[in-house]
Design a protein around this motif. Structure first.
Motif, PDB file in Angstrom:
ATOM      1  N   TRP A   1       0.855  -1.179   0.000  1.00  0.00           N
ATOM      2  CA  TRP A   1       0.000   0.000   0.000  1.00  0.00           C
ATOM      3  C   TRP A   1       0.888   1.225   0.000  1.00  0.00           C
ATOM      4  O   TRP A   1       1.931   1.248   0.663  1.00  0.00           O
ATOM      5  N   SER A   2       0.490   2.239  -0.755  1.00  0.00           N
ATOM      6  CA  SER A   2       1.302   3.457  -0.810  1.00  0.00           C
ATOM      7  C   SER A   2       0.401   4.674  -0.964  1.00  0.00           C
ATOM      8  O   SER A   2      -0.786   4.541  -1.301  1.00  0.00           O
ATOM      9  N   ASP A   3       0.960   5.843  -0.730  1.00  0.00           N
ATOM     10  CA  ASP A   3       0.196   7.078  -0.892  1.00  0.00           C
ATOM     11  C   ASP A   3       0.052   7.418  -2.369  1.00  0.00           C
ATOM     12  O   ASP A   3       1.037   7.394  -3.116  1.00  0.00           O
ATOM     13  N   PHE A   4      -1.164   7.714  -2.767  1.00  0.00           N
ATOM     14  CA  PHE A   4      -1.428   8.201  -4.120  1.00  0.00           C
ATOM     15  C   PHE A   4      -2.340   9.400  -3.984  1.00  0.00           C
ATOM     16  O   PHE A   4      -3.468   9.266  -3.502  1.00  0.00           O
ATOM     17  N   MET A   5      -1.855  10.561  -4.366  1.00  0.00           N
ATOM     18  CA  MET A   5      -2.538  11.831  -4.127  1.00  0.00           C
ATOM     19  C   MET A   5      -2.819  11.991  -2.629  1.00  0.00           C
ATOM     20  O   MET A   5      -3.887  12.405  -2.199  1.00  0.00           O
ATOM     21  N   LYS A   6      -1.814  11.571  -1.817  1.00  0.00           N
ATOM     22  CA  LYS A   6      -1.826  11.701  -0.353  1.00  0.00           C
ATOM     23  C   LYS A   6      -2.869  10.826   0.333  1.00  0.00           C
ATOM     24  O   LYS A   6      -3.256  11.073   1.472  1.00  0.00           O
ATOM     25  N   ILE A   7      -3.321   9.790  -0.378  1.00  0.00           N
ATOM     26  CA  ILE A   7      -4.285   8.850   0.182  1.00  0.00           C
ATOM     27  C   ILE A   7      -3.703   7.444   0.086  1.00  0.00           C
ATOM     28  O   ILE A   7      -3.238   7.027  -0.986  1.00  0.00           O
ATOM     29  N   LYS A   8      -3.718   6.699   1.171  1.00  0.00           N
ATOM     30  CA  LYS A   8      -3.146   5.357   1.188  1.00  0.00           C
ATOM     31  C   LYS A   8      -4.067   4.390   0.449  1.00  0.00           C
ATOM     32  O   LYS A   8      -5.265   4.269   0.762  1.00  0.00           O
ATOM     33  N   VAL A   9      -3.510   3.717  -0.545  1.00  0.00           N
ATOM     34  CA  VAL A   9      -4.285   2.782  -1.365  1.00  0.00           C
ATOM     35  C   VAL A   9      -3.448   1.546  -1.694  1.00  0.00           C
ATOM     36  O   VAL A   9      -2.215   1.588  -1.665  1.00  0.00           O
ATOM     37  N   PRO A  10      -4.105   0.423  -2.020  1.00  0.00           N
ATOM     38  CA  PRO A  10      -3.356  -0.739  -2.513  1.00  0.00           C
ATOM     39  C   PRO A  10      -2.880  -0.444  -3.932  1.00  0.00           C
ATOM     40  O   PRO A  10      -3.575   0.243  -4.692  1.00  0.00           O
ATOM     41  N   VAL A  11      -1.714  -0.942  -4.282  1.00  0.00           N
ATOM     42  CA  VAL A  11      -1.169  -0.664  -5.615  1.00  0.00           C
ATOM     43  C   VAL A  11      -0.665  -1.950  -6.267  1.00  0.00           C
ATOM     44  O   VAL A  11      -0.250  -2.890  -5.593  1.00  0.00           O
ATOM     45  N   HIS A  12      -0.733  -1.946  -7.588  1.00  0.00           N
ATOM     46  CA  HIS A  12      -0.183  -3.070  -8.349  1.00  0.00           C
ATOM     47  C   HIS A  12       1.350  -3.022  -8.307  1.00  0.00           C
ATOM     48  O   HIS A  12       1.952  -1.970  -8.541  1.00  0.00           O
ATOM     49  N   THR A  13       1.955  -4.151  -8.034  1.00  0.00           N
ATOM     50  CA  THR A  13       3.426  -4.228  -8.017  1.00  0.00           C
ATOM     51  C   THR A  13       3.947  -5.243  -9.030  1.00  0.00           C
ATOM     52  O   THR A  13       5.132  -5.530  -9.065  1.00  0.00           O
ATOM     53  N   GLY A  14       3.050  -5.772  -9.859  1.00  0.00           N
ATOM     54  CA  GLY A  14       3.456  -6.795 -10.813  1.00  0.00           C
ATOM     55  C   GLY A  14       4.498  -6.332 -11.807  1.00  0.00           C
ATOM     56  O   GLY A  14       5.419  -7.081 -12.148  1.00  0.00           O
ATOM     57  N   ALA A  15       4.379  -5.076 -12.262  1.00  0.00           N
ATOM     58  CA  ALA A  15       5.353  -4.552 -13.226  1.00  0.00           C
ATOM     59  C   ALA A  15       6.743  -4.518 -12.612  1.00  0.00           C
ATOM     60  O   ALA A  15       7.726  -4.943 -13.233  1.00  0.00           O
ATOM     61  N   GLU A  16       6.839  -4.027 -11.389  1.00  0.00           N
ATOM     62  CA  GLU A  16       8.144  -3.972 -10.715  1.00  0.00           C
ATOM     63  C   GLU A  16       8.692  -5.374 -10.475  1.00  0.00           C
ATOM     64  O   GLU A  16       9.895  -5.626 -10.688  1.00  0.00           O
ATOM     65  N   THR A  17       7.844  -6.279 -10.059  1.00  0.00           N
ATOM     66  CA  THR A  17       8.283  -7.656  -9.801  1.00  0.00           C
ATOM     67  C   THR A  17       8.864  -8.298 -11.047  1.00  0.00           C
ATOM     68  O   THR A  17       9.934  -8.925 -11.012  1.00  0.00           O
ATOM     69  N   LEU A  18       8.169  -8.141 -12.173  1.00  0.00           N
ATOM     70  CA  LEU A  18       8.650  -8.713 -13.432  1.00  0.00           C
ATOM     71  C   LEU A  18       9.943  -8.043 -13.887  1.00  0.00           C
ATOM     72  O   LEU A  18      10.856  -8.713 -14.392  1.00  0.00           O
ATOM     73  N   ALA A  19      10.028  -6.730 -13.722  1.00  0.00           N
ATOM     74  CA  ALA A  19      11.230  -5.999 -14.133  1.00  0.00           C
ATOM     75  C   ALA A  19      12.455  -6.495 -13.372  1.00  0.00           C
ATOM     76  O   ALA A  19      13.530  -6.692 -13.951  1.00  0.00           O
ATOM     77  N   LYS A  20      12.300  -6.697 -12.076  1.00  0.00           N
ATOM     78  CA  LYS A  20      13.428  -7.160 -11.259  1.00  0.00           C
ATOM     79  C   LYS A  20      13.768  -8.614 -11.534  1.00  0.00           C
ATOM     80  O   LYS A  20      14.931  -8.986 -11.613  1.00  0.00           O
ATOM     81  N   ARG A  21      12.730  -9.409 -11.687  1.00  0.00           N
ATOM     82  CA  ARG A  21      12.945 -10.839 -11.911  1.00  0.00           C
ATOM     83  C   ARG A  21      13.607 -11.110 -13.255  1.00  0.00           C
ATOM     84  O   ARG A  21      14.467 -11.998 -13.376  1.00  0.00           O
ATOM     85  N   LEU A  22      13.230 -10.336 -14.280  1.00  0.00           N
ATOM     86  CA  LEU A  22      13.676 -10.624 -15.640  1.00  0.00           C
ATOM     87  C   LEU A  22      14.580  -9.531 -16.223  1.00  0.00           C
ATOM     88  O   LEU A  22      14.841  -9.510 -17.414  1.00  0.00           O
ATOM     89  N   ASP A  23      15.043  -8.636 -15.357  1.00  0.00           N
ATOM     90  CA  ASP A  23      16.006  -7.594 -15.737  1.00  0.00           C
ATOM     91  C   ASP A  23      15.530  -6.752 -16.929  1.00  0.00           C
ATOM     92  O   ASP A  23      16.188  -6.656 -17.959  1.00  0.00           O
TER      93      ASP A  23
END
Length: 296
Positions: free
Chosen positions: A201-223
């Motif tokens: 969960w992270s702040d988005f427009m100063k409001i805490k919300v759940p966020v997708h992390t799949g893009a980051e996960t794939l980027a790190k896993r597969l360089d």
């Protein structure tokens, strides 16, 4: 029933796609009257979102943003239909890129994960495929009506982009990496996941919300190099896009740092010109369900 709805709708969509842009925007203005003034499509959601995102703005300021948003939303819907018959030359004129050299240089080194939000015209990002050497992919959510899904795929794949569903994405990237096929993967990463399906969960427009992390996960896993695509609306029917590298070597960044960098860039866009964000999405609907460990 699905086929019948498609058969009835398709001739109208095809005729609209053939309209010159001047007439297309006249139709858009008429659609806006129906959508905004008569049916009030998701007006309550839009107003709630705007108040949450801009608590400091006056009622008149929020109203002005709201009206401009509905005008833009109708324009973009008609522009999407127009893509059925638009020429490559016309598309390149209306959707330009300011720093292509950055992406062209980077794609020589590795495959790229392109992150962008529902801002301005994400539908016309397909114009990028005619400028790059990499094989272009766009991650999308399948439409329940199979006939409209097939039509949507044909529209979005018009200039060579290949659409893949979310569940197909990891296997596609792994296969291309194994075959040494340089590729570029487009992710719309600002949607709201179910709280049960997110680990961050992270702040988005100063409001805490759940966020997708799949893009980051794939980027790190597969360089994969991670690049933010910023799209700006220049005037009605014209857009300009620029690139900013978020992480050339994603494994070197801390956990969720790439996700947060994406959110900060998205916030900047929204604050610069809020009318062009897609306010009908219920982006903050889980704001009252923040797990204890993510609360400030």
């Amino acid at each position: 029933m699905q086929l019948l709805i498609f058969i009835l709708a398709y001739p109208f969509l095809w005729l609209v796609s053939k309209l010159p842009f001047r007439l297309l925007y006249m139709v858009s203005d008429a659609v806006r009257i129906l959508v905004y003034h008569i049916f009030g499509y998701r007006k309550k959601v839009v107003r709630t979102n705007l108040k949450l995102a801009f608590p400091e703005k006056s009622a008149s300021e929020l109203k002005a943003i709201e009206k401009e948003f509905y005008k833009h939303m109708c324009d973009m819907f008609l522009e999407m239909i127009k893509t059925m018959s638009i020429s490559e030359k016309e598309m390149q004129k209306r959707f330009s890129f300011t720093n292509l050299d950055l992406i062209l240089q980077l794609e020589k080194e590795k495959s790229i994960l392109l992150m962008f939000p529902h801002y301005a015209s994400w539908e016309w990002v397909i114009a990028l495929n005619k400028h790059i050497e990499s094989k272009g992919y766009a991650v999308y959510k399948k439409i329940s009506n199979v006939h409209f899904d097939r039509l949507m795929r044909s529209i979005r794949e018009k200039f060579g982009t290949t659409l893949i569903e979310t569940k197909e994405t990891p296997a596609t990237i792994i296969s291309n990496k194994r075959k040494k096929i340089k590729s570029m993967y487009g992710f719309l990463s600002d949607q709201s996941p179910l709280p049960s399906r997110t680990n961050y969960w992270s702040d988005f427009m100063k409001i805490k919300v759940p966020v997708h992390t799949g893009a980051e996960t794939l980027a790190k896993r597969l360089d994969l190099a991670v690049v933010f695509l910023k799209v700006e609306k220049l005037k009605r029917g014209y857009y300009s896009a620029s690139f900013e590298v978020l992480a050339e070597h994603p494994k070197e960044l801390e956990g969720f740092q790439i996700t947060d960098l994406f959110l900060r860039e998205t916030e900047k866009q929204i604050e610069e010109d809020p009318a062009y964000y897609f306010w009908t999405h219920r982006r903050w609907k889980h704001r009252n369900k923040v797990p204890e460990k993510f609360r400030d």
